[in-house]
Enzyme design. Structure first.
Site, PDB file in Angstrom:
ATOM      1  N   HIS A 201      60.066  64.102  35.652  1.00 43.92           N
ATOM      2  CA  HIS A 201      60.462  64.441  36.852  1.00 43.92           C
ATOM      3  C   HIS A 201      60.032  66.015  36.062  1.00 43.92           C
ATOM      4  O   HIS A 201      59.335  66.622  37.184  1.00 43.92           O
ATOM      5  CB  HIS A 201      60.970  64.037  37.269  1.00 43.92           C
ATOM      6  CG  HIS A 201      61.404  62.612  37.160  1.00 43.92           C
ATOM      7  ND1 HIS A 201      62.047  61.695  38.269  1.00 43.92           N
ATOM      8  CD2 HIS A 201      60.256  61.321  37.997  1.00 43.92           C
ATOM      9  CE1 HIS A 201      61.953  60.585  38.184  1.00 43.92           C
ATOM     10  NE2 HIS A 201      60.518  59.925  37.992  1.00 43.92           N
ATOM     11  N   SER A 205      53.558  64.596  36.753  1.00 47.38           N
ATOM     12  CA  SER A 205      52.833  62.969  36.120  1.00 47.38           C
ATOM     13  C   SER A 205      51.656  63.077  36.283  1.00 47.38           C
ATOM     14  O   SER A 205      50.748  63.949  36.879  1.00 47.38           O
ATOM     15  CB  SER A 205      53.208  61.872  37.571  1.00 47.38           C
ATOM     16  OG  SER A 205      51.849  60.816  36.700  1.00 47.38           O
ATOM     17  N   LYS A 227      53.566  49.744  46.466  1.00 46.20           N
ATOM     18  CA  LYS A 227      52.543  49.764  45.737  1.00 46.20           C
ATOM     19  C   LYS A 227      53.376  49.895  44.389  1.00 46.20           C
ATOM     20  O   LYS A 227      52.984  48.274  44.008  1.00 46.20           O
ATOM     21  CB  LYS A 227      52.085  50.893  45.477  1.00 46.20           C
ATOM     22  CG  LYS A 227      51.172  51.026  44.074  1.00 46.20           C
ATOM     23  CD  LYS A 227      50.000  52.476  44.500  1.00 46.20           C
ATOM     24  CE  LYS A 227      48.953  52.402  43.444  1.00 46.20           C
ATOM     25  NZ  LYS A 227      49.135  52.672  42.007  1.00 46.20           N
ATOM     26  N   GLU A 271      55.802  37.112  15.847  1.00 44.66           N
ATOM     27  CA  GLU A 271      54.905  36.406  16.646  1.00 44.66           C
ATOM     28  C   GLU A 271      54.213  37.272  17.438  1.00 44.66           C
ATOM     29  O   GLU A 271      53.649  38.266  16.735  1.00 44.66           O
ATOM     30  CB  GLU A 271      56.757  37.055  17.988  1.00 44.66           C
ATOM     31  CG  GLU A 271      57.413  36.323  18.038  1.00 44.66           C
ATOM     32  CD  GLU A 271      57.378  35.280  19.001  1.00 44.66           C
ATOM     33  OE1 GLU A 271      58.046  34.972  20.449  1.00 44.66           O
ATOM     34  OE2 GLU A 271      56.974  33.979  18.086  1.00 44.66           O
TER      35      GLU A 271
END
Length: 376
Positions: A201, A205, A227, A271
């Site tokens: 922030h 972005s 969204k 895994e």
């Protein structure tokens, strides 16, 4: 809400973080994975807390407590299936989130990217620790193999391994400290996620075009809140499908056998989300070299903010860069496949070739985009 924020610091933080936050108008669905990872982390912490109420960290009891809880504790099977499959979905989200950042050049925000890589390392550590706790065959031998890698460290290696084990083998002390660390690490990850958001922030972005969007932004709510909620629905659907219909699809059958130090599984493997790194580890015949390559497979992400700068952020307008990036995706998938195979030919040679291509991408991508900048 505005009046409330004048008197309530918490309301002010929420308002500026998820309501009135200026956000680029053109960010795509690929930016949804940040919020999805937040949902995954919350799910893992909650389901883990529930499971910890019915777990005993003892080598003689852990396996039987886990098995018995399926039938004796209401919905324990559901929480364990959610926790196990949630870890897989967590890593799917992490890998896609990182891939988006690499493709669209989000790594230019050094603080955001660096904290994100630290989060990845801690999540990997937490996942490994959690995989040991059921004390099945693959849990026990996975812990033995991975912790033994520290013995490759010069001079102090053997002492480090004994310190990690709490003795001369993987035993009760190891399981106890692994349980404690597995319990604490997710809260550390949550704190770092907050720091990650703070830097995001603060610096703003990125966006698909790789250009400044300061002049064309909208508030986060309600455009991107809705969204993200749609993205959460599409993400949770397959997760619940696995939990209800195929809860152990992504697990290893060997882990339904109690850990036995006298019986080694035919093929020890982690895994699926660690298989790419496991393939790189096995590709190097030298033990210390394999450990270095394993660490470098993840730590090389710290190099990305310092790679050669380009005139346009991201790879959207670099055709050669796109080809190289999607080749890396293919290499990653093939490494995951190679890691699931036995340590024999031709899988060893395939892993070596793929490992070279994996590291070669990080060295070549910056130079390739700079060449295209000069040609244009």
């Amino acid at each position: 809400m505005y009046k409330a924020s004048r008197f309530s610091p918490l309301a002010s933080v929420i308002r500026h973080t998820v309501i009135s936050l200026p956000t680029p108008v053109n960010i795509s669905t690929w930016w949804n994975f940040g919020s999805l990872l937040g949902v995954c982390l919350a799910t893992q912490i909650f389901s883990g807390l529930v499971l910890s109420l019915h777990f005993t960290a003892h080598t003689d009891l852990s396996f039987y407590v886990v098995i018995q809880s399926f039938g004796d504790v209401y919905y324990n099977w559901w929480f364990r299936a959610l926790h196990a499959n949630g870890a897989s979905f967590f890593f799917i989200g992490l890998y896609l989130h990182i891939a988006r950042g690499m493709y669209y050049g989000s790594y230019v925000f050094k603080e955001v990217w660096s904290v994100g890589v630290v989060i990845l390392l801690l999540v990997m550590a937490s996942a490994f620790l959690g995989y040991v706790l059921p004390w099945g065959q693959m849990s026990f031998w996975g812990a033995t193999v991975i912790t033994s890698l520290f013995s490759a460290l010069p001079i102090i290696g053997s002492d480090v391994v004994i310190w990690l084990w709490g003795g001369f083998s993987v035993d009760n002390a190891t399981l106890t400290r692994f349980f404690g660390l597995h319990f604490l690490l997710p809260f550390t990850v949550a704190g770092l996620a907050g720091l990650h958001l703070f830097f995001l922030h603060d610096q703003g972005s990125s966006n698909p075009l790789g250009v400044s969007s300061d002049f064309n932004k909208v508030v986060f709510h309600h455009y991107y809140v809705l969204k993200d909620l749609v993205g959460v629905c599409f993400f949770v659907g397959p997760l619940l499908g696995l939990v209800y219909f195929y809860p152990w699809l992504l697990g290893d059958p060997e882990n339904f056998i109690e850990g036995n130090p006298l019986v080694t599984p035919h093929h020890i493997q982690p895994e699926w989300y660690f298989l790419f790194a496991y393939a790189i580890l096995r590709a190097v015949p030298n033990k210390l070299g394999g450990v270095v390559a394993l660490a470098a497979a993840v730590l090389i992400l710290f190099y990305m903010p310092f790679s050669p700068k380009t005139s346009i952020k991201g790879l959207s307008f670099y055709p050669w860069g796109k080809v190289l990036f999607f080749s890396l995706i293919g290499v990653f998938i093939l490494l995951t496949w190679a890691g699931s195979k036995p340590v024999e030919e031709p899988y060893v040679v395939v892993s070596q070739v793929l490992s070279f291509l994996y590291f070669f991408y990080f060295l070549l991508i910056g130079q390739l985009t700079r060449i295209q900048d000069k040609l244009l």
